[in-house]
Scaffold this active site. Structure first.
Site, PDB file in Angstrom:
ATOM      1  N   LYS A   1       0.820  -1.219   0.000  1.00  0.00           N
ATOM      2  CA  LYS A   1       0.000   0.000   0.000  1.00  0.00           C
ATOM      3  C   LYS A   1       0.846   1.258   0.000  1.00  0.00           C
ATOM      4  O   LYS A   1       0.455   2.272  -0.576  1.00  0.00           O
ATOM      5  CB  LYS A   1      -0.939   0.011   1.214  1.00  0.00           C
ATOM      6  CG  LYS A   1      -2.128  -0.912   1.044  1.00  0.00           C
ATOM      7  CD  LYS A   1      -3.224  -0.574   2.029  1.00  0.00           C
ATOM      8  CE  LYS A   1      -4.420  -1.481   1.879  1.00  0.00           C
ATOM      9  NZ  LYS A   1      -5.389  -1.307   2.951  1.00  0.00           N
TER      10      LYS A   1
ATOM     11  N   LYS B   1      -4.856  -9.614  -6.898  1.00  0.00           N
ATOM     12  CA  LYS B   1      -6.079  -9.772  -6.121  1.00  0.00           C
ATOM     13  C   LYS B   1      -7.173  -8.825  -6.638  1.00  0.00           C
ATOM     14  O   LYS B   1      -6.865  -7.694  -7.018  1.00  0.00           O
ATOM     15  CB  LYS B   1      -5.701  -9.413  -4.684  1.00  0.00           C
ATOM     16  CG  LYS B   1      -6.711  -9.638  -3.641  1.00  0.00           C
ATOM     17  CD  LYS B   1      -6.132  -9.264  -2.281  1.00  0.00           C
ATOM     18  CE  LYS B   1      -6.080  -7.765  -2.062  1.00  0.00           C
ATOM     19  NZ  LYS B   1      -5.853  -7.357  -0.686  1.00  0.00           N
TER      20      LYS B   1
ATOM     21  N   LYS C   1     -10.598  -3.038  -4.368  1.00  0.00           N
ATOM     22  CA  LYS C   1     -11.282  -1.754  -4.575  1.00  0.00           C
ATOM     23  C   LYS C   1     -10.357  -0.730  -5.195  1.00  0.00           C
ATOM     24  O   LYS C   1     -10.804   0.222  -5.806  1.00  0.00           O
ATOM     25  CB  LYS C   1     -11.718  -1.181  -3.216  1.00  0.00           C
ATOM     26  CG  LYS C   1     -12.768  -1.979  -2.520  1.00  0.00           C
ATOM     27  CD  LYS C   1     -12.939  -1.522  -1.072  1.00  0.00           C
ATOM     28  CE  LYS C   1     -13.803  -2.504  -0.325  1.00  0.00           C
ATOM     29  NZ  LYS C   1     -13.871  -2.299   1.098  1.00  0.00           N
TER      30      LYS C   1
HETATM   31  P1  TYM Z   1     -10.919  -5.339   3.560  1.00  0.00           P
HETATM   32  O1  TYM Z   1     -11.843  -4.220   3.814  1.00  0.00           O
HETATM   33  O2  TYM Z   1      -9.830  -5.138   2.549  1.00  0.00           O
HETATM   34  O3  TYM Z   1     -11.713  -6.626   3.126  1.00  0.00           O
HETATM   35  C1  TYM Z   1     -12.803  -7.139   3.885  1.00  0.00           C
HETATM   36  C2  TYM Z   1     -12.809  -8.645   3.822  1.00  0.00           C
HETATM   37  O4  TYM Z   1     -12.864  -9.074   2.449  1.00  0.00           O
HETATM   38  C3  TYM Z   1     -11.791  -9.985   2.186  1.00  0.00           C
HETATM   39  N1  TYM Z   1     -11.322  -9.768   0.814  1.00  0.00           N
HETATM   40  C4  TYM Z   1     -11.139 -10.753  -0.065  1.00  0.00           C
HETATM   41  N2  TYM Z   1     -11.328 -12.087   0.026  1.00  0.00           N
HETATM   42  C5  TYM Z   1     -11.068 -12.839  -1.066  1.00  0.00           C
HETATM   43  N3  TYM Z   1     -10.621 -12.300  -2.253  1.00  0.00           N
HETATM   44  C6  TYM Z   1     -10.413 -10.970  -2.377  1.00  0.00           C
HETATM   45  N4  TYM Z   1      -9.985 -10.455  -3.534  1.00  0.00           N
HETATM   46  C7  TYM Z   1     -10.673 -10.125  -1.248  1.00  0.00           C
HETATM   47  N5  TYM Z   1     -10.576  -8.797  -1.039  1.00  0.00           N
HETATM   48  C8  TYM Z   1     -10.973  -8.603   0.236  1.00  0.00           C
HETATM   49  C9  TYM Z   1     -10.698  -9.615   3.192  1.00  0.00           C
HETATM   50  O5  TYM Z   1      -9.822 -10.697   3.411  1.00  0.00           O
HETATM   51  C10 TYM Z   1     -11.522  -9.269   4.411  1.00  0.00           C
HETATM   52  O6  TYM Z   1     -11.853 -10.428   5.130  1.00  0.00           O
HETATM   53  N6  TYM Z   1      -7.728  -5.210   7.407  1.00  0.00           N
HETATM   54  C11 TYM Z   1      -9.048  -5.626   7.001  1.00  0.00           C
HETATM   55  C12 TYM Z   1     -10.164  -5.040   7.851  1.00  0.00           C
HETATM   56  C13 TYM Z   1     -10.043  -5.277   9.311  1.00  0.00           C
HETATM   57  C14 TYM Z   1     -10.233  -6.515   9.982  1.00  0.00           C
HETATM   58  C15 TYM Z   1     -10.048  -6.231  11.359  1.00  0.00           C
HETATM   59  C16 TYM Z   1     -10.518  -7.799   9.546  1.00  0.00           C
HETATM   60  C17 TYM Z   1      -9.772  -4.347  10.263  1.00  0.00           C
HETATM   61  N7  TYM Z   1      -9.782  -4.917  11.490  1.00  0.00           N
HETATM   62  C18 TYM Z   1     -10.156  -7.240  12.331  1.00  0.00           C
HETATM   63  C19 TYM Z   1     -10.619  -8.814  10.515  1.00  0.00           C
HETATM   64  C20 TYM Z   1     -10.435  -8.519  11.882  1.00  0.00           C
HETATM   65  C21 TYM Z   1      -9.279  -5.193   5.577  1.00  0.00           C
HETATM   66  O7  TYM Z   1      -8.691  -4.244   5.094  1.00  0.00           O
HETATM   67  O8  TYM Z   1     -10.277  -5.858   4.935  1.00  0.00           O
END
Ligand code: TYM
Length: 332
Positions: free
Chosen positions: A111, A194, A197
């Site tokens: 990032k 991947k 967004k």
């Molecule tokens: P975020 O917002 O990027 O994504 C949310 C969830 O979607 C999953 N995900 C995917 N799974 C499969 N293929 C993909 N291409 C894909 N893109 C996104 C992510 O694995 C996630 O489960 N850091 C985290 C948010 C967060 C969090 C937490 C998660 C903050 N605190 C505590 C778990 C526990 C994030 O940026 O997810």
């Protein structure tokens, strides 16, 4: 007791990766565990967010969770900034985690890109806040997509070090729950990246709010190769775009990739894509429509978030109080 926590950033549109990697699994878990699901707006601002869009996106993602099938009365749904205990525990964890641990985080490197010096301090400390999100509820299980695995390993390291430093058996060593046939959904334009967004190409992802025309156009345009589909998933290892579409089909239809491969053995992509489009529309269409309906009622969404925050605080605050006692903070 087993307790689930997971989070999602309210930035941009929810996409198929979020749905298959996370939301669907959250829905599947809601009646097996006590579940807490959070729109992580404080994580969102680790990179610039337009304030109006952040607020709108927080409501929209909340609508997405409900539209996907999460029952807001049964689960705790809230936005992170409404529960100050997350930020408070994150500060304690900033003092537990080591610089060397954060330096190894691949998501920061991706990032921050080449201009690391210009990245926010928040982006660097992001995994500590994530550990606080989870551990402020002493969550035992965290359902996520595969991209979050390294962050969850760090969460365990932080819990372990806190327990050792203060000679307590206080925090659980949280287990990731990564399951389903699409734990890492890839871009429709490049099977080595991947689905995300932040990809500038709209055609790289299917958004939950996409209409039928968009879904069918994006699948039609999805990159593939000229070979027919093989009968064995192993033969797809050197064909990442083909493998991705098979995985998506398997996840959307609740079948194993092996079954999907044997069903389509020898087929051309043109006919496979037609079936995938039909399937995607039948699964995602109703979710997108319900989301659009809910977004028109911000009062309802705010009431869900308000109630969720109160319920979240009732769990988190006593745990934070214990942490403060353990650390030796006076609350005169
Ligand atoms: P975020 O917002 O990027 O994504 C949310 C969830 O979607 C999953 N995900 C995917 N799974 C499969 N293929 C993909 N291409 C894909 N893109 C996104 C992510 O694995 C996630 O489960 N850091 C985290 C948010 C967060 C969090 C937490 C998660 C903050 N605190 C505590 C778990 C526990 C994030 O940026 O997810």
């Amino acid at each position: 007791m087993d307790r689930i926590f997971s989070g999602i950033q309210p930035t941009g549109d929810l996409h198929l990766g979020n749905y298959l990697g996370a939301l669907r699994n959250w829905v599947a878990l809601q009646h097996k565990y006590e579940c807490i699901y959070c729109m992580v707006d404080m994580h969102a601002i680790t990179v610039w967010q337009d304030p109006k869009e952040l607020a709108a996106s927080t409501r929209e993602v909340t609508a997405g969770l409900i539209a996907a099938g999460l029952d807001p009365d049964h689960n705790v749904l809230f936005n992170q900034s409404a529960v100050p205990a997350h930020a408070e525990l994150a500060w304690v964890f900033n003092c537990v985690a080591r610089l060397g641990w954060l330096n190894r985080m691949t998501q920061f490197k991706e990032k921050a890109g080449k201009n690391k010096e210009n990245a926010s301090v928040g982006l660097y400390a992001y995994p500590n806040l994530m550990a606080a999100d989870i551990l402020v509820y002493k969550a035992t299980h965290v359902p996520v997509g595969e991209d979050q695995k390294q962050h969850l390993e760090l969460t365990r390291d932080i819990a372990q070090k806190f327990n050792n430093d203060y000679n307590q058996n206080f925090f659980p060593l949280t287990e990731p729950l990564i399951f389903g046939e699409a734990t890492r959904v890839m871009s429709l334009r490049d099977g080595n990246n991947k689905m995300s967004k932040s990809d500038p190409s709209e055609n790289s992802r299917i958004n939950m709010t996409d209409g039928l025309d968009d879904i069918s156009r994006k699948i039609r345009k999805a990159k593939t190769d000229p070979e027919p589909l093989p009968g064995d998933r192993k033969a797809l290892e050197s064909r990442p775009e083909a493998a991705n579409l098979i995985d998506i089909y398997a996840a959307l239809s609740d079948q194993s990739t092996a079954d999907v491969c044997s069903k389509f053995e020898g087929a051309q992509f043109s006919s496979f894509k037609e079936e995938l489009t039909e399937l995607a529309i039948s699964v995602l269409g109703p979710v997108g429509e319900e989301m659009a309906r809910l977004v028109k009622d911000p009062g309802y969404l705010d009431s869900v978030l308000r109630t969720g925050a109160e319920r979240a605080k009732a769990i988190a605050n006593p745990i934070l109080d214990d942490v403060y006692d353990i650390v030796g903070f006076l609350r005169p």
